[in-house]
Design a protein around this motif. Structure first.
Motif, PDB file in Angstrom:
ATOM      1  N   ALA A 120     174.249  33.298  67.267  1.00 30.48           N
ATOM      2  CA  ALA A 120     172.978  32.617  67.016  1.00 30.48           C
ATOM      3  C   ALA A 120     171.822  33.611  67.055  1.00 30.48           C
ATOM      4  CB  ALA A 120     172.761  31.516  68.050  1.00 30.48           C
ATOM      5  N   GLU A 121     171.835  34.526  68.012  1.00 31.45           N
ATOM      6  CA  GLU A 121     170.801  35.560  68.078  1.00 31.45           C
ATOM      7  C   GLU A 121     170.810  36.420  66.827  1.00 31.45           C
ATOM      8  OE1 GLU A 121     170.864  37.910  71.661  1.00 31.45           O
ATOM      9  OE2 GLU A 121     171.481  36.182  72.863  1.00 31.45           O
ATOM     10  N   ALA A 122     172.005  36.789  66.371  1.00 30.98           N
ATOM     11  CA  ALA A 122     172.118  37.623  65.178  1.00 30.98           C
ATOM     12  C   ALA A 122     171.536  36.899  63.965  1.00 30.98           C
ATOM     13  CB  ALA A 122     173.578  37.995  64.934  1.00 30.98           C
ATOM     14  N   GLY A 129     168.442  28.560  59.818  1.00 30.92           N
ATOM     15  CA  GLY A 129     169.416  27.489  59.697  1.00 30.92           C
ATOM     16  C   GLY A 129     170.748  27.858  60.312  1.00 30.92           C
ATOM     17  N   GLY A 130     171.158  29.124  60.153  1.00 29.63           N
ATOM     18  CA  GLY A 130     172.398  29.577  60.767  1.00 29.63           C
ATOM     19  C   GLY A 130     172.320  29.531  62.280  1.00 29.63           C
ATOM     20  N   ALA A 131     171.179  29.966  62.830  1.00 29.05           N
ATOM     21  CA  ALA A 131     170.996  29.916  64.284  1.00 29.05           C
ATOM     22  C   ALA A 131     171.082  28.473  64.777  1.00 29.05           C
ATOM     23  CB  ALA A 131     169.650  30.529  64.661  1.00 29.05           C
ATOM     24  N   ALA A 132     170.468  27.547  64.043  1.00 26.92           N
ATOM     25  CA  ALA A 132     170.500  26.138  64.428  1.00 26.92           C
ATOM     26  C   ALA A 132     171.919  25.588  64.391  1.00 26.92           C
ATOM     27  CB  ALA A 132     169.599  25.328  63.502  1.00 26.92           C
ATOM     28  N   SER A 180     160.165  29.182  62.907  1.00 25.41           N
ATOM     29  CA  SER A 180     159.922  30.624  62.995  1.00 25.41           C
ATOM     30  C   SER A 180     161.013  31.267  63.829  1.00 25.41           C
ATOM     31  CB  SER A 180     158.558  30.897  63.640  1.00 25.41           C
ATOM     32  OG  SER A 180     158.557  30.444  64.996  1.00 25.41           O
ATOM     33  N   GLN A 181     161.080  32.589  63.764  1.00 26.57           N
ATOM     34  CA  GLN A 181     162.017  33.321  64.624  1.00 26.57           C
ATOM     35  C   GLN A 181     161.713  33.067  66.088  1.00 26.57           C
ATOM     36  OE1 GLN A 181     161.570  37.390  63.068  1.00 26.57           O
ATOM     37  NE2 GLN A 181     163.755  37.360  62.587  1.00 26.57           N
ATOM     38  N   GLN A 182     160.425  32.982  66.436  1.00 18.95           N
ATOM     39  CA  GLN A 182     160.075  32.746  67.832  1.00 18.95           C
ATOM     40  C   GLN A 182     160.631  31.405  68.305  1.00 18.95           C
ATOM     41  OE1 GLN A 182     155.963  31.586  69.691  1.00 18.95           O
ATOM     42  NE2 GLN A 182     156.057  33.820  69.659  1.00 18.95           N
ATOM     43  N   GLU A 183     160.527  30.375  67.486  1.00 17.67           N
ATOM     44  CA  GLU A 183     161.080  29.081  67.860  1.00 17.67           C
ATOM     45  C   GLU A 183     162.589  29.161  68.019  1.00 17.67           C
ATOM     46  OE1 GLU A 183     160.168  25.595  65.671  1.00 17.67           O
ATOM     47  OE2 GLU A 183     158.000  25.931  65.705  1.00 17.67           O
ATOM     48  N   ALA A 184     163.239  29.896  67.122  1.00 15.52           N
ATOM     49  CA  ALA A 184     164.698  30.015  67.198  1.00 15.52           C
ATOM     50  C   ALA A 184     165.119  30.727  68.467  1.00 15.52           C
ATOM     51  CB  ALA A 184     165.222  30.759  65.966  1.00 15.52           C
ATOM     52  N   PHE A 185     164.458  31.832  68.788  1.00 17.32           N
ATOM     53  CA  PHE A 185     164.819  32.564  70.000  1.00 17.32           C
ATOM     54  C   PHE A 185     164.485  31.758  71.255  1.00 17.32           C
ATOM     55  CE2 PHE A 185     165.094  36.445  67.360  1.00 17.32           C
ATOM     56  CZ  PHE A 185     166.294  36.930  67.843  1.00 17.32           C
ATOM     57  N   ALA A 192     164.672  28.506  71.465  1.00 17.07           N
ATOM     58  CA  ALA A 192     165.731  27.503  71.572  1.00 17.07           C
ATOM     59  C   ALA A 192     167.028  28.122  72.079  1.00 17.07           C
ATOM     60  CB  ALA A 192     165.956  26.855  70.207  1.00 17.07           C
ATOM     61  N   ILE A 193     167.322  29.327  71.625  1.00 14.62           N
ATOM     62  CA  ILE A 193     168.526  30.024  72.100  1.00 14.62           C
ATOM     63  C   ILE A 193     168.417  30.304  73.597  1.00 14.62           C
ATOM     64  CG2 ILE A 193     169.846  32.172  71.943  1.00 14.62           C
ATOM     65  CD1 ILE A 193     169.031  32.199  68.920  1.00 14.62           C
ATOM     66  N   LEU A 194     167.243  30.773  74.020  1.00 13.78           N
ATOM     67  CA  LEU A 194     167.049  31.033  75.459  1.00 13.78           C
ATOM     68  C   LEU A 194     167.171  29.744  76.262  1.00 13.78           C
ATOM     69  CD1 LEU A 194     164.198  33.604  76.247  1.00 13.78           C
ATOM     70  CD2 LEU A 194     166.595  33.674  76.905  1.00 13.78           C
ATOM     71  N   ALA A 195     166.639  28.659  75.742  1.00 12.62           N
ATOM     72  CA  ALA A 195     166.720  27.384  76.458  1.00 12.62           C
ATOM     73  C   ALA A 195     168.166  26.936  76.600  1.00 12.62           C
ATOM     74  CB  ALA A 195     165.901  26.320  75.723  1.00 12.62           C
TER      75      ALA A 195
END
Length: 486
Positions: free
Chosen positions: A371-373, A381-384, A406-411, A413-416
């Motif tokens: 997901a980070e990658a 979309g891939g991260a989601a 955005s990338q910030q939102e994706a990261f 969410a990953i951290l959460a």
């Protein structure tokens, strides 16, 4: 360092427990060349190194120093200093990680040197090669763990890392810190050599090629080398599935190993069958004295902010696994005493409360790395999709596909999600250190948990997201440079 290593030379082979070859009494110092005469001796030495591997200090630090835990009602003052976000060159956790790691590294190097003189009989070559490979893989793992805590920036190869210890230093030798690039190069060389020499393709409790792949995946992700990280993680996910709800629940009672890539086995009667009071022990005893129920004297409880995140959507098996049913949970708490959030991620096994195997690498982490990658490549979309895959498994039903603007939102969410999934496994401080800026996430405790200690937040840019070099190490090694801010 030179005084520390001179002591280690004298006490090198006092390993604790089962290595009879190490306990032979001989005139003078018990040197490695005297202790290791056969391949069997070498294998006993490797067993002693395995016996030194532990992760409870990392679990304790990451859980206490961030927003995973709160001081419990049964606290007698345990962890208050760390919970108050106090971290200096005299802090015990920094010294434990640094000194314990270099003790083990020096022991590994002594054994490797002694192994060069061991005669290898016909039929012993594979066992010999495997023992050497295990030692080099463990040496790589320890160097990476040290780098994780003591360098300022994993992505900067020119930043100061740790001492790359691949030889036996002289008694009066001052050893400087190597750059990250130098440390990573040594780690890579050790892992390459280990992969070539290992007999085990996959093993959950012994070094294997899958362990090496998992370490490479984590290391590449930490360094921001996401193309490589994604490839390593994908390789492992092809062989280790994500646990379903039942498998996940049972994994923490050590009755299911579906997504465990590597773990440290713990058994009744072994070295770690005791309270984890600074030198390793039952992982569950980092939170409670007796057992993981309300009557088991829990001195650390789940933080209210973590509980709120887990309880946000009904049906998450992680809440059922992490919180004991004996907990007292208020719908509208106003003080820390309104709740009794008893943690039971490590309830115990083999009829020993609080003692569980320690999971170092599992499939969920590999999914997060993928997901980070994806997020790093702006494939939001891939991260989601990866986050949904994990949430589907943890809720036992299809969950909504997240959307990130955005990338910030994706990261973020990953951290959460990493916070929920990897709680109390030794990741949270490290995760904020490496991804906090990209996600705009810092330590953020619920006011109920922190007001009394005046330690409610810590910016992801704070210097305390790098461990200080212990004062004791600097005092005896003039070549060591302290980290900024200390």
């Amino acid at each position: 360092m030179k005084k520390l290593l001179s002591i280690l030379t004298l006490s090198l082979f006092v390993f604790t427990s089962c290595n009879d070859v190490i306990d032979i009494e001989q005139p003078g110092t018990l040197l490695a060349e005297n202790a290791f005469k056969t391949v069997e001796d070498l294998q006993l030495g490797v067993s002693g190194i395995y016996n030194r591997l532990d992760n409870t200090t990392q679990i304790r630090f990451n859980s206490v120093y961030t927003d995973e835990l709160a001081i419990g009602d049964d606290s007698g003052g345990q962890n208050v200093t760390q919970y108050s976000l106090f971290l200096t060159p005299t802090s015990g956790m920094a010294a434990t990680l640094w000194n314990g790691s270099y003790i083990t590294l020096n022991q590994i190097n002594k054994i490797l040197v002694a192994a060069e003189s061991i005669p290898v009989a016909t039929g012993e070559q594979a066992d010999y090669n495997n023992a050497i490979a295990e030692l080099k893989a463990i040496r790589a793992y320890i160097h990476f763990m040290l780098t994780t805590y003591f360098t300022t920036d994993y992505t900067d190869d020119s930043a100061l890392g740790v001492i790359a210890l691949s030889t036996i230093p002289g008694l009066n030798e001052d050893l400087p810190r190597n750059t990250n690039g130098e440390v990573f190069a040594m780690i890579d060389a050790d892992l390459t050599a280990a992969a070539a020499g290992l007999s085990n393709q996959s093993s959950r409790t012994f070094i294997s090629r899958d362990f090496i792949t998992a370490l490479r995946a984590r290391m590449a992700a930490y360094r921001g080398q996401y193309t490589a990280a994604d490839g390593y993680a994908a390789t492992l996910m092809a062989n280790y599935s994500i646990a379903n709800q039942t498998q996940f629940f049972n994994m923490w009672s050590d009755t299911d190993d579906t997504e465990i890539i590597f773990e440290l086995e713990r058994n009744v009667g072994d070295t770690y069958d005791r309270q984890a009071t600074g030198g390793g022990g039952w992982a569950g005893s980092l939170f409670a004295f007796v057992n993981s129920t309300a009557s088991g004297s829990p001195f650390m409880e789940m933080s209210r902010s973590l509980y709120n995140q887990l309880d946000a959507v009904a049906g998450d098996v992680r809440l059922a696994r992490y919180i004991d049913p004996s907990s007292t949970i208020s719908a509208t708490p106003t003080t820390s005493t309104d709740d009794y959030l008893v943690t039971r991620k490590y309830p115990g096994h083999q009829s020993q409360p609080l003692m569980n195997d320690i999971k170092l690498f599992r499939t969920a982490e590999m999914l997060f790395i993928r997901a980070e990658a994806a997020a790093d490549a702006n494939n939001l979309g891939g991260a989601a999709t990866y986050i949904k895959q994990l949430r589907d498994a943890r809720f036992g039903a299809a969950q909504p596909l997240p959307t990130y603007a955005s990338q910030q939102e994706a990261f973020a969410a990953i951290l959460a999600e990493r916070r929920l999934e990897l709680a109390f496994e030794g990741h949270r401080w490290v995760d904020i250190k490496r991804l906090g800026a990209r996600a705009n996430v810092s330590i953020d405790r619920d006011p109920i948990d922190c007001t009394v200690f005046n330690a409610c937040s810590l910016s992801n840019s704070d210097h305390r997201f790098t461990m200080p070099i212990p004062l004791g190490a600097i005092d005896v090694d003039a070549a060591l440079v302290q980290n900024p801010g200390y």
